[in-house]
Motif scaffolding. Structure first.
Motif, PDB file in Angstrom:
ATOM      1  N   GLN A 108       0.802  -1.217   0.000  1.00 26.80           N
ATOM      2  CA  GLN A 108       0.000   0.000   0.000  1.00 26.80           C
ATOM      3  C   GLN A 108       0.839   1.274   0.000  1.00 26.80           C
ATOM      4  OE1 GLN A 108      -3.302  -0.151  -0.346  1.00 26.80           O
ATOM      5  NE2 GLN A 108      -3.194  -2.390  -0.346  1.00 26.80           N
ATOM      6  N   ALA A 109       2.053   1.188   0.461  1.00 23.00           N
ATOM      7  CA  ALA A 109       2.855   2.395   0.694  1.00 23.00           C
ATOM      8  C   ALA A 109       3.219   3.087  -0.611  1.00 23.00           C
ATOM      9  CB  ALA A 109       4.126   2.031   1.459  1.00 23.00           C
ATOM     10  N   LYS A 110       3.165   4.417  -0.579  1.00 21.73           N
ATOM     11  CA  LYS A 110       3.669   5.258  -1.649  1.00 21.73           C
ATOM     12  C   LYS A 110       5.009   5.830  -1.206  1.00 21.73           C
ATOM     13  CE  LYS A 110      -0.847   6.695  -3.452  1.00 21.73           C
ATOM     14  NZ  LYS A 110      -1.700   7.862  -3.796  1.00 21.73           N
ATOM     15  N   VAL A 111       6.049   5.518  -1.944  1.00 16.26           N
ATOM     16  CA  VAL A 111       7.390   5.946  -1.567  1.00 16.26           C
ATOM     17  C   VAL A 111       7.940   6.883  -2.628  1.00 16.26           C
ATOM     18  CG1 VAL A 111       9.713   5.191  -0.960  1.00 16.26           C
ATOM     19  CG2 VAL A 111       7.750   3.747  -0.397  1.00 16.26           C
ATOM     20  N   ASP A 112       8.523   7.990  -2.181  1.00 17.26           N
ATOM     21  CA  ASP A 112       9.104   8.958  -3.103  1.00 17.26           C
ATOM     22  C   ASP A 112      10.545   8.540  -3.430  1.00 17.26           C
ATOM     23  OD1 ASP A 112       9.932  11.079  -4.592  1.00 17.26           O
ATOM     24  OD2 ASP A 112       9.707  12.584  -3.029  1.00 17.26           O
ATOM     25  N   TYR A 113      10.759   8.139  -4.676  1.00 14.02           N
ATOM     26  CA  TYR A 113      12.094   7.745  -5.103  1.00 14.02           C
ATOM     27  C   TYR A 113      12.716   8.799  -6.023  1.00 14.02           C
ATOM     28  CZ  TYR A 113      11.555   3.069  -3.148  1.00 14.02           C
ATOM     29  OH  TYR A 113      11.415   2.013  -2.287  1.00 14.02           O
ATOM     30  N   SER A 114      12.331  10.035  -5.859  1.00 12.70           N
ATOM     31  CA  SER A 114      12.876  11.086  -6.714  1.00 12.70           C
ATOM     32  C   SER A 114      14.378  11.274  -6.505  1.00 12.70           C
ATOM     33  CB  SER A 114      12.149  12.414  -6.471  1.00 12.70           C
ATOM     34  OG  SER A 114      12.270  12.823  -5.120  1.00 12.70           O
ATOM     35  N   PHE A 115      14.904  10.776  -5.379  1.00 16.01           N
ATOM     36  CA  PHE A 115      16.342  10.873  -5.136  1.00 16.01           C
ATOM     37  C   PHE A 115      17.127  10.077  -6.183  1.00 16.01           C
ATOM     38  CE2 PHE A 115      15.077   7.097  -2.753  1.00 16.01           C
ATOM     39  CZ  PHE A 115      16.070   6.184  -3.073  1.00 16.01           C
ATOM     40  N   ARG A 116      16.460   9.187  -6.908  1.00 17.47           N
ATOM     41  CA  ARG A 116      17.134   8.377  -7.914  1.00 17.47           C
ATOM     42  C   ARG A 116      17.305   9.102  -9.246  1.00 17.47           C
ATOM     43  NH1 ARG A 116      14.643   2.412  -8.316  1.00 17.47           N
ATOM     44  NH2 ARG A 116      16.427   2.281  -9.733  1.00 17.47           N
ATOM     45  N   GLN A 117      16.671  10.269  -9.398  1.00 15.11           N
ATOM     46  CA  GLN A 117      16.729  10.975 -10.678  1.00 15.11           C
ATOM     47  C   GLN A 117      18.154  11.420 -10.994  1.00 15.11           C
ATOM     48  OE1 GLN A 117      13.915  11.895 -12.959  1.00 15.11           O
ATOM     49  NE2 GLN A 117      15.811  11.887 -14.139  1.00 15.11           N
ATOM     50  N   THR A 118      18.634  11.065 -12.171  1.00 13.63           N
ATOM     51  CA  THR A 118      19.933  11.520 -12.646  1.00 13.63           C
ATOM     52  C   THR A 118      19.756  12.162 -14.020  1.00 13.63           C
ATOM     53  OG1 THR A 118      20.410   9.403 -13.726  1.00 13.63           O
ATOM     54  CG2 THR A 118      21.161   9.671 -11.433  1.00 13.63           C
ATOM     55  N   ILE A 119      20.830  12.762 -14.503  1.00 10.06           N
ATOM     56  CA  ILE A 119      20.899  13.251 -15.877  1.00 10.06           C
ATOM     57  C   ILE A 119      22.108  12.576 -16.519  1.00 10.06           C
ATOM     58  CG2 ILE A 119      21.313  15.270 -17.335  1.00 10.06           C
ATOM     59  CD1 ILE A 119      19.714  16.914 -15.322  1.00 10.06           C
ATOM     60  N   GLU A 120      21.970  12.183 -17.768  1.00 12.43           N
ATOM     61  CA  GLU A 120      22.958  11.315 -18.418  1.00 12.43           C
ATOM     62  C   GLU A 120      23.635  12.022 -19.585  1.00 12.43           C
ATOM     63  OE1 GLU A 120      22.870   6.941 -20.660  1.00 12.43           O
ATOM     64  OE2 GLU A 120      21.064   8.191 -20.555  1.00 12.43           O
ATOM     65  N   TYR A 121      24.973  12.029 -19.557  1.00 16.53           N
ATOM     66  CA  TYR A 121      25.764  12.491 -20.701  1.00 16.53           C
ATOM     67  C   TYR A 121      26.143  11.262 -21.514  1.00 16.53           C
ATOM     68  CZ  TYR A 121      29.252  14.935 -23.494  1.00 16.53           C
ATOM     69  OH  TYR A 121      29.954  15.482 -24.547  1.00 16.53           O
ATOM     70  N   ARG A 122      25.714  11.217 -22.794  1.00 14.35           N
ATOM     71  CA  ARG A 122      25.794   9.988 -23.571  1.00 14.35           C
ATOM     72  C   ARG A 122      26.932   9.983 -24.591  1.00 14.35           C
ATOM     73  NH1 ARG A 122      21.703   6.657 -23.613  1.00 14.35           N
ATOM     74  NH2 ARG A 122      21.751   6.235 -25.872  1.00 14.35           N
ATOM     75  N   GLY A 123      27.803  10.971 -24.546  1.00 14.05           N
ATOM     76  CA  GLY A 123      28.800  11.089 -25.609  1.00 14.05           C
ATOM     77  C   GLY A 123      30.138  10.438 -25.358  1.00 14.05           C
ATOM     78  N   ALA A 124      30.452  10.081 -24.112  1.00 13.19           N
ATOM     79  CA  ALA A 124      31.792   9.566 -23.807  1.00 13.19           C
ATOM     80  C   ALA A 124      31.913   8.095 -24.199  1.00 13.19           C
ATOM     81  CB  ALA A 124      32.099   9.740 -22.325  1.00 13.19           C
ATOM     82  N   ASP A 125      33.156   7.625 -24.318  1.00 16.48           N
ATOM     83  CA  ASP A 125      33.411   6.222 -24.611  1.00 16.48           C
ATOM     84  C   ASP A 125      34.582   5.712 -23.785  1.00 16.48           C
ATOM     85  OD1 ASP A 125      35.955   6.600 -26.075  1.00 16.48           O
ATOM     86  OD2 ASP A 125      34.720   7.485 -27.642  1.00 16.48           O
ATOM     87  N   GLY A 126      34.934   4.453 -23.989  1.00 19.28           N
ATOM     88  CA  GLY A 126      35.942   3.805 -23.149  1.00 19.28           C
ATOM     89  C   GLY A 126      37.342   4.348 -23.291  1.00 19.28           C
ATOM     90  N   SER A 127      37.580   5.236 -24.254  1.00 18.98           N
ATOM     91  CA  SER A 127      38.920   5.813 -24.405  1.00 18.98           C
ATOM     92  C   SER A 127      39.181   6.931 -23.404  1.00 18.98           C
ATOM     93  CB  SER A 127      39.102   6.358 -25.828  1.00 18.98           C
ATOM     94  OG  SER A 127      38.323   7.531 -26.032  1.00 18.98           O
ATOM     95  N   THR A 128      38.145   7.378 -22.717  1.00 19.84           N
ATOM     96  CA  THR A 128      38.309   8.517 -21.810  1.00 19.84           C
ATOM     97  C   THR A 128      39.036   8.131 -20.544  1.00 19.84           C
ATOM     98  OG1 THR A 128      37.140  10.279 -20.643  1.00 19.84           O
ATOM     99  CG2 THR A 128      36.086   8.143 -20.661  1.00 19.84           C
ATOM    100  N   ASN A 129      39.824   9.060 -20.026  1.00 22.34           N
ATOM    101  CA  ASN A 129      40.323   8.964 -18.663  1.00 22.34           C
ATOM    102  C   ASN A 129      39.197   9.515 -17.780  1.00 22.34           C
ATOM    103  OD1 ASN A 129      41.466   9.764 -16.104  1.00 22.34           O
ATOM    104  ND2 ASN A 129      43.500   9.610 -17.030  1.00 22.34           N
ATOM    105  N   PRO A 130      38.538   8.668 -16.975  1.00 21.44           N
ATOM    106  CA  PRO A 130      37.322   9.134 -16.281  1.00 21.44           C
ATOM    107  C   PRO A 130      37.565  10.275 -15.315  1.00 21.44           C
ATOM    108  CG  PRO A 130      37.993   6.965 -15.486  1.00 21.44           C
ATOM    109  CD  PRO A 130      38.823   7.249 -16.692  1.00 21.44           C
ATOM    110  N   TYR A 131      38.755  10.377 -14.750  1.00 22.94           N
ATOM    111  CA  TYR A 131      39.049  11.484 -13.836  1.00 22.94           C
ATOM    112  C   TYR A 131      39.045  12.816 -14.597  1.00 22.94           C
ATOM    113  CZ  TYR A 131      40.663   7.676 -10.830  1.00 22.94           C
ATOM    114  OH  TYR A 131      40.739   6.513 -10.091  1.00 22.94           O
ATOM    115  N   LEU A 132      39.722  12.843 -15.750  1.00 26.92           N
ATOM    116  CA  LEU A 132      39.799  14.081 -16.518  1.00 26.92           C
ATOM    117  C   LEU A 132      38.443  14.446 -17.118  1.00 26.92           C
ATOM    118  CD1 LEU A 132      43.217  13.657 -18.373  1.00 26.92           C
ATOM    119  CD2 LEU A 132      42.716  14.980 -16.314  1.00 26.92           C
ATOM    120  N   PHE A 133      37.716  13.455 -17.638  1.00 26.73           N
ATOM    121  CA  PHE A 133      36.425  13.774 -18.230  1.00 26.73           C
ATOM    122  C   PHE A 133      35.433  14.226 -17.174  1.00 26.73           C
ATOM    123  CE2 PHE A 133      32.138  12.424 -19.666  1.00 26.73           C
ATOM    124  CZ  PHE A 133      31.986  13.427 -20.610  1.00 26.73           C
TER     125      PHE A 133
END
Length: 501
Positions: free
Chosen positions: A361-386
């Motif tokens: 029955q419970a209604k739970v607010d999971y809005s904390f899960r909302q993210t925004i996604e940058y879709r342009g990077a690939d595996g060649s990136t150094n994740p720290y620098l990007f």
């Protein structure tokens, strides 16, 4: 206590405390009581790969010394832009990153490290320090706490075996219709044991057989954490996947494009901002001004971000015209054809669990899960620098009073894979991202003042990145490709970069 007991990190279980609270004495106790024989200092340098030096545990005092003061290393062999006549650096362990090496035949504890110079200051140009500077500047200017996470796509390459294929599309395929689910599931388990916050994994679209070799694409997605930790877990995950490739006698590759007419692999990065534990991206189911400003700031710098997100010529084969990969500077809601996507979110008006399961029955607010996604990077990136470059974009947007209006101009609701950058009504024509490393270098030069602001990116790093990208001399690579993809030079190029990252 239950969160500690259920934590898959073996050191967390043993020491009965979160990794963020590990001390030198904790690690010494674990190493001595568990009879660990080797300590490995790990670090990520210019090429984004995980490197190591090995210490034999010979006694308490020696162990105390290396954990307290680190070790001296040759910085000029780690960073090509450091001169040999002044290149000594200290490599200092970050205790919270310690984990039990799951592959070592001799019991070993591995620890990620940071670089410090002769004055005891963080090495200005080391990747993890650049990210740390960006994060601190973001907090100083906004008071917000950032979280980030990655989606890591990869191919498993093996000899073709008899396997029942339900279709050429492998998205979410399960055994017996996929060959390498066991490898992926083991990777998830080991990444979690080594401190990574894994959410889930699944088979991806790419699957094909060519000349007796089977290619199968998979993905592992992480949970949002501190940006430095998010980068840590990506580099550890890539190392674990490659090590499992050795175990299973297959090859694992993160190359952005493995064949011209097959799906490429990306490394999408999600982000969110919090204030006092509350997600600032969404309110009452709607995007906030904060989220719009952050997106607008990133999109304004997007042409230059490719210099960090897409660092080899193969990267631009993935996003060449006609491929279903975001290539235009825009954002959209649940729109996978845009560079930035706002994924479908949750709110307490949709009690999904109760809708499916009548006893709930419970209604739970999971809005904390909302993210925004940058879709342009690939595996060649150094994740720290990007990640640091993305944060520069966030700062850019949040400091610009016009950024909400700019976000509206960047908005796209159309399928750009069909309309080629133009809205169906013809109202907007979105800018296309650079099509080569050479073009990316030009864009980085144009926008370099944003990255060098507040001394986040040193001039030496920007100069080095520009020169490295220009050296590929790839501005005519795509136009010279044969439509069939049967180009010997291209196949050789893909072979050169198969294990590059």
């Amino acid at each position: 206590m239950s969160s500690i007991q259920n934590n898959p990190n073996l050191l967390v279980q043993y020491l009965q405390k979160p990794a963020s609270e590990f001390t030198k004495d904790d690690l010494i106790r674990y190493i001595e009581e568990r009879e660990i024989e080797i300590v490995n200092f790990r670090y990520v340098a210019e090429d984004g790969k995980l490197k190591t030096i090995n210490f034999m545990v010979t006694g308490h005092d020696e162990l105390d010394m290396i954990l307290s003061s680190g070790e001296r290393v040759d910085g000029s062999s780690i960073f090509s832009y450091l001169e040999a006549n002044a290149s000594d650096l200290f490599l200092v362990p970050r205790y919270k990153t310690a984990f039990l090496n799951p592959f070592a035949s001799i019991p070993s504890v591995d620890i990620l490290c940071s670089f410090y110079d002769k004055h005891g200051q963080p090495q200005e140009s080391s990747p993890e320090n650049i990210l740390r500077k960006a994060q601190k500047q973001f907090y100083r200017e906004t008071g917000l706490t950032l979280k980030m996470m990655g989606e890591l796509e990869y191919y498993v390459i093996s000899e073709a075996e008899e396997v029942v294929e339900s279709s050429s599309n492998g998205y979410h395929c399960a055994e017996p219709f996929t060959m390498h689910e066991k490898l992926r599931v083991e990777a998830i388990k080991l990444i979690a044991q080594c401190g990574g916050k894994v959410r889930f994994g699944h088979a991806e679209n790419g699957r094909f057989t060519h000349d007796g070799i089977h290619y199968e694409q998979h993905e592992i997605e992480f949970a949002p954490v501190d940006p430095e930790e998010a980068s840590d877990q990506l580099v550890i995950a890539k190392w674990i996947l490659r090590m499992l490739g050795l175990k299973y006698k297959v090859s694992v590759t993160f190359i952005p494009k493995i064949q011209l007419n097959q799906p490429g692999s990306g490394m999408h990065i999600h982000f969110l901002a919090e204030q006092k534990g509350q997600n600032c991206l969404i309110e009452n189911g709607e995007l906030t001004a904060t989220s719009l400003r952050m997106m607008a700031g990133v999109l304004e710098l997007a042409p230059a971000l490719t210099a960090f997100a897409n660092t080899i010529p193969i990267s631009y084969l993935r996003s060449m015209p006609g491929r279903e990969v975001p290539a235009y500077v825009c954002w959209g809601k649940q729109n996978r054809s845009t560079l930035i996507r706002v994924p479908l979110g949750w709110n307490n008006k949709l009690p999904l669990g109760a809708m499916v399961n009548q006893q709930e029955q419970a209604k739970v607010d999971y809005s904390f899960r909302q993210t925004i996604e940058y879709r342009g990077a690939d595996g060649s990136t150094n994740p720290y620098l990007f990640s640091a470059a993305l944060i520069v974009g966030f700062i850019n947007g949040l400091s610009d009073h016009e950024s909400v209006k700019k976000a509206d101009a960047y908005y796209c609701s159309e399928n750009l894979f069909l309309t080629k950058g133009k809205s169906a009504e013809g109202e907007k024509q979105f800018e296309r991202l650079p099509g080569s490393c050479y073009e990316s270098a030009l864009m980085l030069e144009k926008f370099r003042h944003h990255f060098e602001a507040d001394s986040i990116f040193p001039q030496s790093i920007i100069n080095h990145t520009i020169l490295k990208l220009q050296a590929f001399d790839d501005q005519h690579l795509i136009e010279n490709l044969q439509p069939s993809g049967e180009n010997e030079d291209l196949q050789n190029l893909i072979g050169d970069y198969l294990n590059y990252m």
